[in-house]
Design a protein around this motif. Structure first.
Motif, PDB file in Angstrom:
ATOM      1  N   PHE A  95       3.312   8.739   6.060  1.00  0.00           N
ATOM      2  CA  PHE A  95       2.475   9.731   6.742  1.00  0.00           C
ATOM      3  C   PHE A  95       1.266   9.100   7.426  1.00  0.00           C
ATOM      4  O   PHE A  95       0.795   9.606   8.449  1.00  0.00           O
ATOM      5  N   VAL A  96       0.763   8.009   6.886  1.00  0.00           N
ATOM      6  CA  VAL A  96      -0.311   7.290   7.581  1.00  0.00           C
ATOM      7  C   VAL A  96       0.229   6.687   8.879  1.00  0.00           C
ATOM      8  O   VAL A  96      -0.423   6.739   9.931  1.00  0.00           O
ATOM      9  N   ALA A  97       1.437   6.131   8.818  1.00  0.00           N
ATOM     10  CA  ALA A  97       2.052   5.554  10.018  1.00  0.00           C
ATOM     11  C   ALA A  97       2.296   6.629  11.067  1.00  0.00           C
ATOM     12  O   ALA A  97       2.067   6.406  12.275  1.00  0.00           O
ATOM     13  N   ILE A  98       2.741   7.807  10.639  1.00  0.00           N
ATOM     14  CA  ILE A  98       2.949   8.920  11.562  1.00  0.00           C
ATOM     15  C   ILE A  98       1.632   9.294  12.240  1.00  0.00           C
ATOM     16  O   ILE A  98       1.568   9.533  13.451  1.00  0.00           O
ATOM     17  N   ARG A  99       0.566   9.340  11.456  1.00  0.00           N
ATOM     18  CA  ARG A  99      -0.743   9.743  11.995  1.00  0.00           C
ATOM     19  C   ARG A  99      -1.320   8.693  12.946  1.00  0.00           C
ATOM     20  O   ARG A  99      -1.847   9.023  14.010  1.00  0.00           O
TER      21      ARG A  99
END
Length: 509
Positions: A155-159
């Motif tokens: 989710f950090v990578a998505i953000r």
């Protein structure tokens, strides 16, 4: 999609007081009583494998127990520094639970808000499946921690959309599968969750490229593990018990009280959602619920379907890595129902009270499949003298068996004894356990003994401790070759101790 609120400064990856506090709580909950339960069969396998040289360990995993290679290597390094006692062997799992608990808090706050993250972390810390994994010298707690932080990185990578985060995600996928082959199921979990949360094509493309890279790197290992699938032949086919396993033991161990509270919360939240939807419209709640349900359902259904179609592989503890999802789902329900901090705290207290009896049972002397390996080792270590003989009755009906793993759990207790029944040593052959010889084939070695310590199955018709010049061997031991062969040479039982599944006798002549 990561909620808009997550785009603010609270999304930063950095010190997190809530996460640290909950991690400490989780560690304490798991650590208390960590050394009390006896070792059992699976933990004996950890000791046996991890205390070998690297070359011996390679020989072992090439033929058996291949799925835990990475964990055994880690524990090999651990045992270079620390002793192989019950507490020290399990301590890495308690630490892994703490790391996972911090991750659950971070993930909950990342997807929703602080109340959800902190509540999820506390639920996780007291979840019966987690408190069991935290006192087990097996890789389940490590798998929980890795799966949690892998999902955070996703989710950090998505953000952020930065290549370095996607590379980190690929690396963690590889690490996760090496820790536990079942964590490969997180790949479809993450894909389905991203699609359901409405992430765009570029984000899905970045995920796909990272995942392909990870799978390519893993392909030799996956091919190796596929060839070793027969190592799971001990798992029973699915039967009617699977419903109880999925609904109760998979997350709640044997805590019916905790399960009832959890299902009441889940049911109440569902009713509340349809009756007064605006009441549960908490920021990020949809993301938490979607991820949690997919994280629970996909791996569970995957193992069940594979067990029906190909070969049995479903074991409730193999899905321990989905425990963070259950904690997040329960937390979402608690926050949606209770709303205010005081009410949320009251619900958490009720859950802690419901979990306590099972938590105490998990730390009982014979909590692990009723086994008493440690108690037998303590007795032998205290009562036997160097040069005494040791004889194992290989007719025990223990499940899992056979009897030889008992020695592997605490080898130092038996080191000064003469193991007259030993036939084939495991390490030179790349096997997990030594093998027994029939006592009638070891007459010469037995004849040379002056004292024989015999370990056999408990005899429920006899008392816990007896001593005398010539004790009746009892109906369980008397017919065995382990008793009859020495008896013909003049040996007779002078003292007997009984534990939960074992009896230990001392014989002289």
């Amino acid at each position: 999609m990561v909620p808009a609120e997550s785009r603010r400064s609270r999304f930063r990856v950095g010190p997190n007081v809530d996460a640290v506090a909950v991690a400490v709580l989780a560690f304490v909950v798991s650590f208390v009583g960590i050394g009390n339960p006896s070792f059992w069969y699976d933990e004996a396998a950890t000791i046996s494998a991890s205390t070998r040289s690297i070359s011996e360990l390679i020989d072992l995993v090439s033929s058996t127990d291949s799925a835990h290679t990475f964990y055994y290597v880690l524990m090999h390094g651990w045992f270079v520094v620390f002793p192989e006692s019950e507490a020290w062997s399990r301590l890495p799992s308690a630490v892994a639970v703490a790391v996972a608990a911090a991750g659950v808090v971070v993930l909950g706050k990342l997807l929703s808000r602080r109340a959800v993250g902190v509540t999820a972390g506390i639920v996780f810390a007291i979840l019966p499946r987690v408190t069991l994994a935290g006192i087990e010298a097996r890789p389940y707690a490590l798998a929980i921690a890795v799966s949690t932080w892998l999902t955070i990185v996703l989710f950090v990578a998505i953000r952020r959309g930065v290549t370095s985060w996607w590379l980190l995600y690929a690396v963690l996928v590889v690490l996760s599968v090496l820790v536990n082959i079942h964590l490969l199921l997180l790949v479809p979990v993450h894909l389905i969750a991203l699609i359901m949360l409405g992430n765009n094509r570029s984000q899905l493309r970045a995920w796909g490229l990272s995942t392909v890279l990870a799978v390519v790197l893993l392909s030799p290992y996956l091919a190796f593990m596929r060839a070793k699938s027969t190592q799971l032949s001990w798992i029973d086919p699915l039967d009617e018990r699977v419903f109880g396993n999925v609904l109760l033991t998979q997350y709640f161990d044997f805590s019916i009280a905790f399960a009832v509270v959890a299902f009441l919360l889940l049911g109440t939240a569902v009713v509340l959602f349809f009756a007064r939807r605006e009441r549960v419209a908490i920021s990020g709640m949809r993301a938490v619920v979607v991820l949690s349900i997919v994280w629970i359902v996909v791996p569970t259904v995957g193992l069940l379907l594979y067990s029906l179609i190909s070969q049995p592989i479903y074991v409730d503890r193999y899905l321990s890595f989905t425990a963070p999802a259950m904690a997040l789902l329960i937390a979402a329900c608690v926050v949606a129902i209770a709303q205010k901090p005081g009410a949320i705290a009251a619900v958490l207290v009720v859950m802690a009270i419901a979990a306590t009896p099972n938590w105490i049972d998990q730390r009982g002397d014979y909590a692990k499949f009723k086994m008493d390996y440690s108690q037998v080792a303590d007795l032998i270590g205290a009562q036997a003298s160097p040069g005494d003989c040791l004889l194992l009755d290989d007719t025990v009906s223990w499940e899992p068996g056979p009897i030889r793993p008992l020695l592997a759990a605490r080898p130092e207790a038996y080191r000064g004894l003469i193991d007259v029944g030993l036939w084939q040593q495991a390490r030179p052959e790349g096997l997990l356990w030594d093998t027994n010889a029939a006592p009638h084939l070891r007459r010469d070695q037995i004849r040379a003994c002056t004292v024989i310590w015999t370990i056999s199955e408990k005899d429920k018709s006899l008392s816990a401790h007896d001593a005398g010049p010539a004790l009746d061997p009892g109906p369980r031991l008397a017919p065995t070759i382990a008793y009859r062969v020495p008896a013909r040479m003049g040996f007779h039982v002078v003292e007997r101790w009984q534990f939960n599944i074992s009896q230990v006798t001392k014989s002289v002549r």
